[in-house]
Design a protein around this motif. Structure first.
Motif, PDB file in Angstrom:
ATOM      1  N   SER A  30     -25.088  -1.448   8.128  1.00 26.09           N
ATOM      2  CA  SER A  30     -26.074  -0.382   8.301  1.00 26.09           C
ATOM      3  C   SER A  30     -27.313  -0.604   7.430  1.00 26.09           C
ATOM      4  O   SER A  30     -28.439  -0.283   7.845  1.00 26.09           O
ATOM      5  N   THR A  31     -27.144  -1.161   6.232  1.00 25.94           N
ATOM      6  CA  THR A  31     -28.315  -1.415   5.371  1.00 25.94           C
ATOM      7  C   THR A  31     -29.122  -2.591   5.934  1.00 25.94           C
ATOM      8  O   THR A  31     -30.360  -2.543   5.974  1.00 25.94           O
ATOM      9  N   ASP A  84     -20.489  -4.293   0.096  1.00 28.82           N
ATOM     10  CA  ASP A  84     -19.577  -3.153  -0.020  1.00 28.82           C
ATOM     11  C   ASP A  84     -19.416  -2.752  -1.479  1.00 28.82           C
ATOM     12  O   ASP A  84     -19.260  -1.568  -1.786  1.00 28.82           O
ATOM     13  N   LYS A 121     -22.908   1.497  -4.425  1.00 28.55           N
ATOM     14  CA  LYS A 121     -22.221   0.210  -4.296  1.00 28.55           C
ATOM     15  C   LYS A 121     -22.050  -0.504  -5.644  1.00 28.55           C
ATOM     16  O   LYS A 121     -21.317  -1.484  -5.732  1.00 28.55           O
TER      17      LYS A 121
HETATM   18  C1  5RP Z   1     -20.677  -6.759   6.739  1.00 24.09           C
HETATM   19  C2  5RP Z   1     -21.003  -6.614   5.309  1.00 24.09           C
HETATM   20  C3  5RP Z   1     -21.965  -5.541   4.930  1.00 24.09           C
HETATM   21  O1  5RP Z   1     -22.988  -6.102   4.198  1.00 24.09           O
HETATM   22  C4  5RP Z   1     -21.256  -4.525   4.097  1.00 24.09           C
HETATM   23  O2  5RP Z   1     -20.127  -4.067   4.814  1.00 24.09           O
HETATM   24  C5  5RP Z   1     -22.173  -3.352   3.755  1.00 24.09           C
HETATM   25  O3  5RP Z   1     -22.445  -2.623   4.898  1.00 24.09           O
HETATM   26  P1  5RP Z   1     -23.310  -1.303   4.865  1.00 24.09           P
HETATM   27  O4  5RP Z   1     -24.719  -1.718   4.580  1.00 24.09           O
HETATM   28  O5  5RP Z   1     -23.130  -0.717   6.255  1.00 24.09           O
HETATM   29  O6  5RP Z   1     -22.735  -0.406   3.801  1.00 24.09           O
HETATM   30  O7  5RP Z   1     -20.538  -7.328   4.467  1.00 24.09           O
HETATM   31  O8  5RP Z   1     -19.708  -7.744   6.968  1.00 24.09           O
END
Ligand code: 5RP
Length: 218
Positions: A30-31, A84, A121
């Motif tokens: 999403s980011t 994450d 995070k």
């Molecule tokens: C996908 C990833 C993403 O970078 C991670 O899950 C973070 O996602 P989000 O920006 O939605 O929190 O590693 O495989």
């Protein structure tokens, strides 16, 4: 600011790291999606992008951004992706979106990894977020037993197949005090494609969105 607004703020800040006329590596999640949407506005400045997943490829192409296959590209000055979890030394857990293997490959080619994340995070010790591990399907039983033997609780991500045709196991309960050692150890289990620890290749810069503004960790 809402979490969405924080993600947009940090995605916008990452534009400052782009190299004009060059290719940018683009992550998944999403980011990263917020970053892709920001890229759309400046797409004339870049040559194109390398995508870390099919989802990202489609979103980039939807914005009219040229997507190159990695094997046609020698140099990626900057890779921008979310995480994450990230710690103070910029080691990360990634793979919540299941794209960890391609993310790790693009990151390996990139000269600079810019991690974009909201403040939630940032952690002191990695491992509260279950560690994603990509596994060759026929090895799933063996890999799960090996992960349990090193103290983890593996759980198959139901109904999910990676872009590479493999499975994901999410491993909770790991005490990740030495992320580099654990990254190596899990990758040595036969049947593991890769795991979501980015310790040997951490981020070079982390742009962290907080209510007080975007902070830069490096
Ligand atoms: C996908 C990833 C993403 O970078 C991670 O899950 C973070 O996602 P989000 O920006 O939605 O929190 O590693 O495989």
């Amino acid at each position: 600011m809402t979490q969405d607004e924080l993600k947009k703020a940090v995605a916008r800040a990452a534009l400052a790291y782009l190299v004009d006329g060059e290719i940018v590596g683009v992550g998944t999640g999403s980011t990263a999606n917020c970053f892709i949407d920001e890229l759309a506005g400046i797409r004339h400045r870049i040559r194109g992008a390398v995508a870390s997943s099919e989802t990202t490829r489609k979103r980039l192409e939807g914005h009219g951004i040229t997507v190159f296959d990695l094997d046609t590209v020698d140099v990626i000055p900057v890779y921008v992706d979310g995480a994450d979890e990230i710690n103070a030394t910029l080691q990360m857990i990634k793979g919540g979106g299941g794209a960890l293997t391609r993310e790790k490959i693009v990151a390996a080619v990139a000269a600079k990894f810019v991690c974009i994340a909201d403040g939630s995070k940032l952690v002191t010790v990695l491992g509260h977020f279950p560690l994603p591990v990509e596994v060759i399907p026929m090895a799933i039983g063996h890999v799960c037993r090996q992960l349990a033997a090193i103290g983890g609780t593996p759980r198959l991500r139901e109904g999910f197949v990676t872009d590479n045709g493999n499975l994901i196991v999410d491993v909770s309960g790991l005490a990740i005090l030495d992320a580099s050692a654990l990254e190596t150890r899990i990758n040595q289990i036969v049947g593991v494609v890769t795991n979501g620890l980015f310790a040997h290749r951490p981020a070079d810069v982390c742009l962290l969105a907080t209510q007080g503004g975007v902070q830069t960790l490096s």
